[in-house]
Design an enzyme around this catalytic site. Sequence first.
Site, PDB file in Angstrom:
ATOM      1  N   LYS A   1       0.817  -1.221   0.000  1.00  0.00           N
ATOM      2  CA  LYS A   1       0.000   0.000   0.000  1.00  0.00           C
ATOM      3  C   LYS A   1       0.840   1.256   0.000  1.00  0.00           C
ATOM      4  CE  LYS A   1      -4.435  -1.550   1.746  1.00  0.00           C
ATOM      5  NZ  LYS A   1      -5.531  -1.271   2.683  1.00  0.00           N
TER       6      LYS A   1
ATOM      7  N   LYS B   1      -5.130 -10.387  -6.567  1.00  0.00           N
ATOM      8  CA  LYS B   1      -6.393 -10.603  -5.857  1.00  0.00           C
ATOM      9  C   LYS B   1      -7.436  -9.571  -6.296  1.00  0.00           C
ATOM     10  CE  LYS B   1      -5.833  -7.915  -1.701  1.00  0.00           C
ATOM     11  NZ  LYS B   1      -5.472  -7.736  -0.326  1.00  0.00           N
TER      12      LYS B   1
ATOM     13  N   LYS C   1     -10.655  -3.622  -4.179  1.00  0.00           N
ATOM     14  CA  LYS C   1     -11.420  -2.384  -4.340  1.00  0.00           C
ATOM     15  C   LYS C   1     -10.653  -1.359  -5.147  1.00  0.00           C
ATOM     16  CE  LYS C   1     -13.360  -2.887   0.298  1.00  0.00           C
ATOM     17  NZ  LYS C   1     -13.241  -2.503   1.714  1.00  0.00           N
TER      18      LYS C   1
HETATM   19  P1  TYM Z   1     -10.847  -5.256   3.994  1.00  0.00           P
HETATM   20  O1  TYM Z   1     -11.791  -4.163   4.274  1.00  0.00           O
HETATM   21  O2  TYM Z   1      -9.772  -5.038   2.983  1.00  0.00           O
HETATM   22  O3  TYM Z   1     -11.631  -6.540   3.532  1.00  0.00           O
HETATM   23  C1  TYM Z   1     -12.733  -7.038   4.285  1.00  0.00           C
HETATM   24  C2  TYM Z   1     -12.696  -8.564   4.301  1.00  0.00           C
HETATM   25  O4  TYM Z   1     -12.737  -9.075   2.963  1.00  0.00           O
HETATM   26  C3  TYM Z   1     -11.674  -9.977   2.766  1.00  0.00           C
HETATM   27  N1  TYM Z   1     -11.225  -9.895   1.368  1.00  0.00           N
HETATM   28  C4  TYM Z   1     -11.134 -10.946   0.554  1.00  0.00           C
HETATM   29  N2  TYM Z   1     -11.417 -12.247   0.729  1.00  0.00           N
HETATM   30  C5  TYM Z   1     -11.230 -13.065  -0.321  1.00  0.00           C
HETATM   31  N3  TYM Z   1     -10.787 -12.645  -1.547  1.00  0.00           N
HETATM   32  C6  TYM Z   1     -10.491 -11.341  -1.754  1.00  0.00           C
HETATM   33  N4  TYM Z   1     -10.070 -10.925  -2.950  1.00  0.00           N
HETATM   34  C7  TYM Z   1     -10.667 -10.421  -0.683  1.00  0.00           C
HETATM   35  N5  TYM Z   1     -10.486  -9.088  -0.547  1.00  0.00           N
HETATM   36  C8  TYM Z   1     -10.829  -8.781   0.716  1.00  0.00           C
HETATM   37  C9  TYM Z   1     -10.593  -9.526   3.726  1.00  0.00           C
HETATM   38  O5  TYM Z   1      -9.675 -10.560   4.000  1.00  0.00           O
HETATM   39  C10 TYM Z   1     -11.405  -9.113   4.926  1.00  0.00           C
HETATM   40  O6  TYM Z   1     -11.719 -10.253   5.710  1.00  0.00           O
HETATM   41  N6  TYM Z   1      -7.692  -5.122   7.877  1.00  0.00           N
HETATM   42  C11 TYM Z   1      -9.013  -5.561   7.434  1.00  0.00           C
HETATM   43  C12 TYM Z   1     -10.157  -5.005   8.252  1.00  0.00           C
HETATM   44  C13 TYM Z   1     -10.041  -5.178   9.722  1.00  0.00           C
HETATM   45  C14 TYM Z   1     -10.213  -6.362  10.466  1.00  0.00           C
HETATM   46  C15 TYM Z   1     -10.022  -6.008  11.829  1.00  0.00           C
HETATM   47  C16 TYM Z   1     -10.503  -7.678  10.127  1.00  0.00           C
HETATM   48  C17 TYM Z   1      -9.755  -4.181  10.610  1.00  0.00           C
HETATM   49  N7  TYM Z   1      -9.763  -4.686  11.880  1.00  0.00           N
HETATM   50  C18 TYM Z   1     -10.118  -6.944  12.862  1.00  0.00           C
HETATM   51  C19 TYM Z   1     -10.583  -8.610  11.160  1.00  0.00           C
HETATM   52  C20 TYM Z   1     -10.407  -8.254  12.502  1.00  0.00           C
HETATM   53  C21 TYM Z   1      -9.205  -5.141   5.997  1.00  0.00           C
HETATM   54  O7  TYM Z   1      -8.573  -4.247   5.506  1.00  0.00           O
HETATM   55  O8  TYM Z   1     -10.207  -5.792   5.342  1.00  0.00           O
END
Ligand code: TYM
Length: 341
Positions: A111, A203, A206
Amino acid sequence: HQRVFSGVQPTGNLHLGNYLGAIKRFVELQNHYECIYCVVDLHAITVWQEPKDLSRATREVTAAFIAAGIDPRAHIVFNQSQVAEHAELAWVFNCVARMGWLNRMTQFKEKAGKHKENASVGLFAYPNLMAADVLAYKATHVPVGEDQKQHLELARDIAQKFNMDYAERIAELGHGEQFFPLTEPLIAGPAKRVMSLRDGQKKMSKSDPSDYSRINLMDDADTISLKIRKAKTDPEPLPGEVAGLEGRPEAANLVGIYAGLADTDEQAVLAEFAGPFSRFKQALADLSVEKLSPITAEMRRLTAEPDQIDAILADGAERARAIARPILDDVKDVVGFVRST
Ligand code: TYM
């Protein structure tokens, strides 16, 4: 005591990867655990967000949770910034985690890109806040996609270091040996890593500039069908066995998506669709529309009533705080902060 926590960032376009890797699994876990699902707006601002977009995206993720089947009355749904305990605990963890640990985080490297000097301090410290999210509730299980695995390993390292550094005090105060649990990530199923529809090595994300790389939860039926028809494949037909997907990332990805949507596994999908891609793609488009359209419609209905969403978030925040507050009080006592009781 078992408790699930997970979070999703309100940073625009929720996509099929977010749904299959995370939100759909959040729904399933409701029957087995007490669940806390958070829209992580503090995480979102680690990179610039237009204020109006941030508010809209926060309500949209909340709507997606509910439209997908999360029950905000039986469980807890809220946005992170309304519960100050997250930021409070994150500060303590900023002082527990080591620079070297964070330097190893691959997501920061991706990032921040070439110009690390220009990245926000928040982007670097991001995993500490994530550990605080989970541990402010002493959550034991965290459902996420595979891309979050390294962050959750760091959360375990932080919990362990806190437990060790303060071991004497923790025992003195009667918390036994383990103050924070070593949280278990729940990363499973055929869609734990959904890939771009344009490039099977990347992957689904967004931030991909090509909208054809992903299926957004807000896409209409025609757009979904078109994106699947145009999805990259290779010239070979679909094999009859999973082993035949080896070295064919685009084919493997589409089969995984089908399996995720249909609640089955790759082998069952191949048993039905071995042969030309055209038949499989048509079936995948139909299945995607069948599964996603009701969610999209419900999201549209819910986001048209922002006041109701805000009320759900306020209620969730209050109930989240009721769990996190006493845990933070204990943390303060462990660390040695003087506080009025
Ligand atoms: P974020 O917002 O990027 O994504 C949310 C969730 O979607 C999953 N995900 C995917 N799963 C499968 N294939 C993909 N291409 C894909 N893209 C995204 C992510 O793995 C996530 O589960 N850091 C985290 C948010 C967060 C969090 C937490 C999660 C903040 N605090 C505490 C768990 C516990 C994030 O950026 O997810």
